[in-house]
Scaffold this motif. Structure first.
Motif, PDB file in Angstrom:
ATOM      1  N   THR A   1       0.823  -1.199   0.000  1.00 13.32           N
ATOM      2  CA  THR A   1       0.000   0.000   0.000  1.00 13.32           C
ATOM      3  C   THR A   1       0.861   1.255   0.000  1.00 13.32           C
ATOM      4  O   THR A   1       2.011   1.242   0.459  1.00 13.32           O
ATOM      5  N   SER A   2       0.311   2.361  -0.461  1.00 12.19           N
ATOM      6  CA  SER A   2       1.062   3.615  -0.543  1.00 12.19           C
ATOM      7  C   SER A   2       1.506   4.104   0.836  1.00 12.19           C
ATOM      8  O   SER A   2       2.479   4.852   0.951  1.00 12.19           O
ATOM      9  N   LEU A   3       0.810   3.692   1.893  1.00 11.54           N
ATOM     10  CA  LEU A   3       1.222   4.071   3.243  1.00 11.54           C
ATOM     11  C   LEU A   3       2.646   3.615   3.515  1.00 11.54           C
ATOM     12  O   LEU A   3       3.470   4.372   4.040  1.00 11.54           O
ATOM     13  N   PHE A   4       2.953   2.383   3.161  1.00  5.47           N
ATOM     14  CA  PHE A   4       4.279   1.849   3.458  1.00  5.47           C
ATOM     15  C   PHE A   4       5.337   2.436   2.537  1.00  5.47           C
ATOM     16  O   PHE A   4       6.486   2.635   2.946  1.00  5.47           O
ATOM     17  N   ALA A   5       4.947   2.726   1.312  1.00  4.32           N
ATOM     18  CA  ALA A   5       5.879   3.398   0.408  1.00  4.32           C
ATOM     19  C   ALA A   5       6.161   4.819   0.890  1.00  4.32           C
ATOM     20  O   ALA A   5       7.295   5.298   0.835  1.00  4.32           O
ATOM     21  N   ALA A   6       5.127   5.493   1.387  1.00  5.01           N
ATOM     22  CA  ALA A   6       5.292   6.854   1.903  1.00  5.01           C
ATOM     23  C   ALA A   6       6.161   6.853   3.162  1.00  5.01           C
ATOM     24  O   ALA A   6       7.036   7.711   3.330  1.00  5.01           O
TER      25      ALA A   6
END
Length: 255
Positions: free
Chosen positions: A112-117
């Motif tokens: 998810t983008s949360l972990f990439a962010a």
């Protein structure tokens, strides 16, 4: 009969997809992908000359029609969602409609983008003595929310908060978070297109982040992370690696 395979394509970077997800795309006969969000580069994993549909221009009935037709023709059908399908992926309605046709579903998770962010911000979301809880949410938009899940209500916990789909109304978001209990100087990170080639990160606090985001012209496809974990004044080192901490794999070393 074959089943539908739902693949989480990851946050954007073509390589942030699971090996299993890439293999599913590689062998697909039909691919339906969320073109408004999924990096089209992930489709290059396909080597079987699949028919490709962009669901951005399709409604639910049209998507289901393509899936059912393909499955009944014994083709391998892959539905590609952005990030991880379990977060704001609208997969439940697809699963329910396919069950009516006696078609099963396999789900392959994604980054998810949360972990990439968080990786871009080089932050630990669950930092000892700062926050051990991550709240994943979104502001009220065209999709309603239960009143007890309002940003103002959730803010009272002062946990790390990840806010999806909120950049276009970031002033309102910050106002509600402050009203709910976060101090105005609480750190905020906004990451646009996390892990994409054109990624941008903006650092600030609840009082100034809205203007910073506005100055960058960012209105969508960005994630907001709120919490002291982004800029901790004090935190505790992990007990797991403390030389005085003993567990089943390691004896304590006492001075």
């Amino acid at each position: 009969m074959n089943k539908l395979t739902i693949v989480g394509a990851g946050s954007g970077d073509k390589e942030l997809i699971t090996v299993k997800g890439a293999k599913a795309i590689e062998n697909a006969d039909i691919i339906i992908y969320a073109g408004s969000l999924v990096n089209p580069e992930v489709l290059t994993y396909n080597t079987s000359g699949a028919q490709i549909y962009n669901s951005a221009s399709m409604n639910l009935e049209e998507v289901i029609e393509v899936i059912v037709k393909g499955i009944k023709e014994n083709k391998k059908v892959v539905r590609v969602h952005t990030g991880d399908p379990s977060l704001y992926g609208a997969i439940k309605e697809q699963i329910d409609e396919l069950e009516k046709q006696n078609i099963g579903v396999e789900i392959i998770p994604g980054v998810t983008s949360l972990f990439a962010a968080a990786a871009t911000l080089k932050s630990e979301l669950t930092l000892p003595d700062v926050s051990q809880t991550v709240i994943i949410t979104r502001p009220v938009g065209r999709t309603p929310k239960p009143s007890e899940e309002s940003l103002k209500s959730l803010a009272k916990h002062q946990a790390t908060m990840a806010i999806y789909l909120g950049t276009g109304m970031i002033e309102k978001v910050c106002k509600e978070l402050i009203e709910g209990g976060y101090p105005k100087d609480t750190a905020v990170g906004v990451v646009y297109h996390a892990s994409w080639a054109d990624e941008k990160k903006i650092i600030g606090n609840l009082e100034n982040i809205a203007q910073k985001v506005k100055d960058e012209g960012i209105t969508k496809t960005a994630l907001i992370i709120v919490g002291d974990v982004l800029s901790p004044k004090n935190y505790a080192y992990s007990k797991l690696y403390d030389k005085k901490f003993e567990h089943e794999y390691r004896k304590a070393k006492l001075d």
